[in-house]
Scaffold this active site. Structure first.
Site, PDB file in Angstrom:
ATOM      1  N   CYS A  52       0.593  -1.158  -0.119  1.00 35.65           N
ATOM      2  CA  CYS A  52       0.028   0.061  -0.065  1.00 35.65           C
ATOM      3  C   CYS A  52       0.802   1.379   0.100  1.00 35.65           C
ATOM      4  CB  CYS A  52      -1.061  -0.123   1.069  1.00 35.65           C
ATOM      5  SG  CYS A  52      -2.219  -1.383   1.282  1.00 35.65           S
ATOM      6  N   THR A  53       1.997   1.280   0.765  1.00 33.84           N
ATOM      7  CA  THR A  53       3.066   2.482   0.912  1.00 33.84           C
ATOM      8  C   THR A  53       3.331   2.810  -0.671  1.00 33.84           C
ATOM      9  OG1 THR A  53       3.425   2.074   3.020  1.00 33.84           O
ATOM     10  CG2 THR A  53       4.892   3.346   1.760  1.00 33.84           C
TER      11      THR A  53
END
Length: 226
Positions: A52-53
């Protein structure tokens, strides 16, 4: 036809459900947030997670390209706003981005359930209370609040932001012109004359069109670009 799917089921052509939520940029009402723009809404299982980052950093770097296309970005993760704000600092540090679009706080999964973002495949994909996390969903929503694209990725697989941008280009080009786009199309490639356009109409609309088969007619689009 819009909203032809069973109640509670979202399909292409459904009206995007409205909702009120807190975000990293403050409270929003979703339909008001959309306004007269296109929106890309994308969900994430959890804050401070590796895939996600990288995704949020990539979307942040591409934000100017989406803005050129009259499009807003908005993320969602199953955490609160304070967690989102702390995570954004990490995202910017790790990816070199400057993330300014809002991330929806959805700890109770209200938005996730409205948009069918819940992960039913991986029973282990739950928070510390045993509540299922969201999967990596992507929705492209037009200014009429109509859902035009739905993508869903497993938690293990990062998205392709270039593909999201490519589909947005295809949708906007198709709305502006009576065309569809072929496999692997990118702006500048030939497009397909829409089946609703007769050959006589095509002579005026697309003077350079050519007939491959009666059902497949290609044309460059530079003749129609403003």
């Amino acid at each position: 036809m819009a909203d032809a799917a069973p109640k509670g089921t979202l399909r292409l052509g459904s009206t995007a459900p409205d909702f009120q939520a807190e975000t990293s940029n403050g409270p929003i009402s979703f339909h008001e947030f959309i306004g007269d723009k296109w929106v890309v809404l994308f969900s994430h299982p959890d804050d401070f997670t590796p895939v996600c980052t990288t995704e949020l950093g990539a979307f942040a770097k591409l934000q100017p390209e989406f803005e050129k296309r009259n499009t807003k970005l908005i993320g969602l993760s199953a955490n609160g706003t304070e967690s989102h704000k702390a995570w954004i600092k990490d995202i910017d540090e790790i990816t070199g981005s400057t993330l300014t679009f809002p991330i929806i706080a959805d700890p109770e999964r209200k938005v996730a359930h409205a948009y069918d973002m819940i992960d039913y495949q991986d029973a282990s994909n739950v928070d510390d209370k045993g509540v299922q996390f969201t999967i990596r969903s992507v929705f492209i929503i037009d200014p009429k609040k109509t859902i035009r694209l739905i993508l869903a990725y497993p938690a293990s697989t990062g998205r392709n932001t270039a593909e999201v941008l490519r589909v947005l280009d295809s949708l906007q080009t198709g709305d502006k012109n009576r065309i569809t786009t072929p496999i692997n199309w990118v702006p500048g490639d030939d497009v397909i004359v829409h089946p609703s356009v007769t050959n006589e109409e095509a002579k005026t609309l697309f003077p350079k069109f050519r007939i491959i088969k009666p059902y497949l007619r290609l044309t460059p689009l530079d003749i129609n670009e403003e």
